[in-house]
Design an enzyme around this catalytic site. Structure first.
Site, mmCIF file in Angstrom:
data_model
loop_
_atom_site.group_PDB
_atom_site.id
_atom_site.type_symbol
_atom_site.label_atom_id
_atom_site.label_comp_id
_atom_site.label_asym_id
_atom_site.label_seq_id
_atom_site.Cartn_x
_atom_site.Cartn_y
_atom_site.Cartn_z
ATOM 1 N N TRP A 527 0.807 -1.236 0.000
ATOM 2 C CA TRP A 527 0.000 0.000 0.000
ATOM 3 C C TRP A 527 0.837 1.281 0.000
ATOM 4 C CZ3 TRP A 527 -0.861 -3.022 4.685
ATOM 5 C CH2 TRP A 527 -1.701 -4.119 4.473
ATOM 6 N N HIS A 528 2.025 1.228 -0.531
ATOM 7 C CA HIS A 528 2.888 2.418 -0.539
ATOM 8 C C HIS A 528 2.901 3.084 -1.914
ATOM 9 C CE1 HIS A 528 5.290 0.646 3.110
ATOM 10 N NE2 HIS A 528 4.053 1.005 3.413
#
Length: 593
Positions: A527-528
């Site tokens: 999720w970066h």
């Protein structure tokens, strides 16, 4: 290679939520404790300004309207509200009465909840990887693994930030919501293994980004309770701040009568679907600031008429500003994981230790999710069969039915097969890039998102290096207590995985080509993702949108790289940093903020 073959793992976010879970979650949204602070209210409480109004009462206008009460938006709003009127609009609810957000033991449930009121919104990139967007006050700090670590000195310099103000802004966050982790056996094993295989030196407990192995901070306290960016709002002047939840901004309004478009207000809908209009004050420096995240910010700009002209015209969106860079050059840090099974219970832990290597990969770990006998029939948290991606199945065949069938096939597996932890390998500064494009004009729908994982050969080469480091970790002495599954149990796990048509790590570790294929076939997300509103392309160094007045973007969509090993610290810092910068511009450098 047998244990590496067990790395049939799947990260992030699709599961079947039972009726009982759905009911319990729904009840939380009506709990009075959700409005912890008096300035937080439901969007339906707003007194809208009519679009036909020739005159607007100054009391009904705001110095700043911030779109997105997330990781950057909350500290930004809290800072600006010390001296000016601020309206903060958040499309999700609050985290305060939601136990699935608040407690580490329930970390995986929020990601698995795909209901409309969930704190996370699932999306599937065109690459076929399941992913998640935050949809809650506090943003990604409400649904992430909690690890807190700063950007490197070189990243701060590259961004052109004032180092002195950066070093004031990080502690402002840390003193309010960051804790030292409760360091358990799994994390100690990771630490000791990293040092044994040469990811050295050991830098102890530190927020700083340093080559070697370290223990970082966490937003979970010693009781396992999460502290989010939403709590930073407590530092605001409550008389100057209004926070509306379930307020979904549909578009930004512009005055296009002058030489340059000028942002004047926003149109949003409340939890009942009613449309409202909020307007900026006529004071010279009033602004709308978009802090909707790396997906949400370019998405809103496009819906508001700022983006590639041809794409906007296809959807009959009036063009406010033709900028071909909006939504472009998006990146997501690809991750691959290894499951380490255990016959003995492993204490739950999320990210606490990190190995910062010199080959461009980060090594992290988690443990202890999905260990009870009932959860084997439901989900397994961080690396759940149900909430991950069936990477090798063609996208059109990645259906709910396929995942449901996978769940049924694993019912007879022994609990030990899902008892243990995971070693995570993430690519730093990926060179592969994708884009965000509109699929339609409905703000509630995810746009089309592509990351093009591993299309750049350097990313693939670094993944291979990372997997080889993980293999060494599995063979290290500190992990000898965790890698003792019977052969038949391992074989049953492998057979189940083959039935599910999910690729395994190749059995021949000296075959570089096989490792490359493994990286591609088992890529998942942490999720970066970032980019889409880059500095110099969409916004200037002060985060003002180029070619438009009274509009900024402040969040991870402006980043060329995800800062540090995990970005939340720097995104919160950025919100505070820009807020202080704005106040000092208006009040003078000596202003106390």
């Amino acid at each position: 290679m047998a244990l590496v073959g067990c790395a049939v793992v799947y990260w992030c976010s699709l599961v079947w939520i039972t009726a009982q879970l759905s009911v319990s979650q729904g009840a939380q949204y009506d709990h009075p404790a959700q409005y912890r602070y008096p300035f937080i209210k439901p969007a339906s409480s707003f007194s809208s300004v009519p679009s036909s109004a020739a005159w607007v009462n100054p009391a009904a206008a705001y110095d700043y309207i911030i779109v997105g009460g997330g990781t950057a938006g909350c500290p930004l709003a809290a800072t600006l509200a010390r001296n000016y009127s601020v309206l903060l609009l958040e499309r999700g609810g609050t985290p305060f009465a939601n136990s699935n957000v608040s407690f580490m033991q329930n970390f995986h449930i929020t990601l698995a909840d795909i209901s409309e009121k969930s704190a996370s919104q699932m999306f599937i990139s065109t690459d076929g990887v399941f992913n998640a967007r935050a949809r809650v006050l506090g943003g990604g700090t409400c649904i992430n693994a909690g690890f807190y670590t700063r950007a490197s000195a070189s990243e701060i310099e590259k961004a052109g930030w004032d180092a002195e103000l950066v070093n004031e802004s990080y502690p402002w966050v840390e003193n309010q919501i960051v804790h030292r982790p409760d360091f358990g056996p799994w994390q100690r094993a990771i630490r000791d293994s990293l040092l044994e295989v040469g990811v050295a030196p050991f830098n102890g407990f530190t927020y700083d980004h340093l080559y070697g192995t370290k223990v970082g901070g966490t937003i979970f306290d010693r009781f396992g309770r999460r502290h989010t960016a939403a709590e930073l709002l407590a530092s605001a002047n409550p008389d100057n701040l209004s926070v509306l939840v379930r307020a979904t901004v549909q578009r930004i309004e512009f005055d296009t009568n002058g030489k340059r478009p000028k942002a004047v207000g926003v149109i949003f809908k409340d939890e009942n679907g009613k449309t409202h209009r909020a307007v900026l004050s006529k004071r010279a420096r009033s602004e709308i600031i978009v802090s909707s995240g790396a997906i949400g910010s370019p998405h809103l700009l496009l819906l508001s008429g700022i983006g590639p002209k041809a794409d906007l015209e296809k959807l009959n969106i009036p063009v406010v500003l033709d900028n071909g860079f909006v939504g472009k050059n998006m990146s997501d840090n690809p991750m691959n994981t290894i499951f380490v099974p255990s016959k003995t219970p492993v204490k739950q832990s999320l990210i606490q230790t990190v190995g910062i290597t010199k080959v461009g990969v980060y090594i992290e770990a988690s443990s202890g999710f999905g260990q009870n006998t009932s959860s084997i029939h439901c989900d397994h948290g961080l690396a759940s069969a149900e909430i991950g991606q069936l990477s090798t199945i063609p996208p059109k065949q990645r259906t709910h039915a396929a995942i449901h069938g996978f769940k049924n096939r694993k019912r007879n597996l022994p609990v030990e097969a899902f008892q243990g932890g995971f070693i995570l390998e993430k690519i730093a500064r990926p060179l592969s890039q994708g884009e965000v494009k509109l699929s339609n004009t409905n703000v509630d729908d995810n746009p089309s998102i592509t990351f093009n994982y591993f299309t750049h050969p350097d990313d693939l080469a670094r993944c291979v290096e990372g997997i080889r480091i993980v293999e060494k970790l599995l063979q290290s002495k500190p992990f000898s207590n965790y890698t003792q599954l019977d052969d038949d149990v391992v074989e049953r796990l492998l057979n189940m995985s083959v039935e599910a048509n999910v690729n395994l790590i190749p059995r021949h570790t000296n075959d570089t080509k096989s490792l490359e294929q493994f990286c591609k076939d088992t890529v998942i997300t942490i999720w970066h993702y970032h980019g889409g509103c880059h500095v110099g392309k969409v916004v200037g160094p002060d985060y003002r949108v180029l070619g438009v007045d009274r509009l900024r973007v402040v969040d991870g969509s402006t980043f060329f790289d995800s800062p540090g090993t995990n970005p939340q610290a720097t995104v919160m810092m950025l919100g505070r940093y820009v807020g202080v910068k704005i106040l000092r511009e208006r009040l003078g450098q000596a202003a106390r903020v």
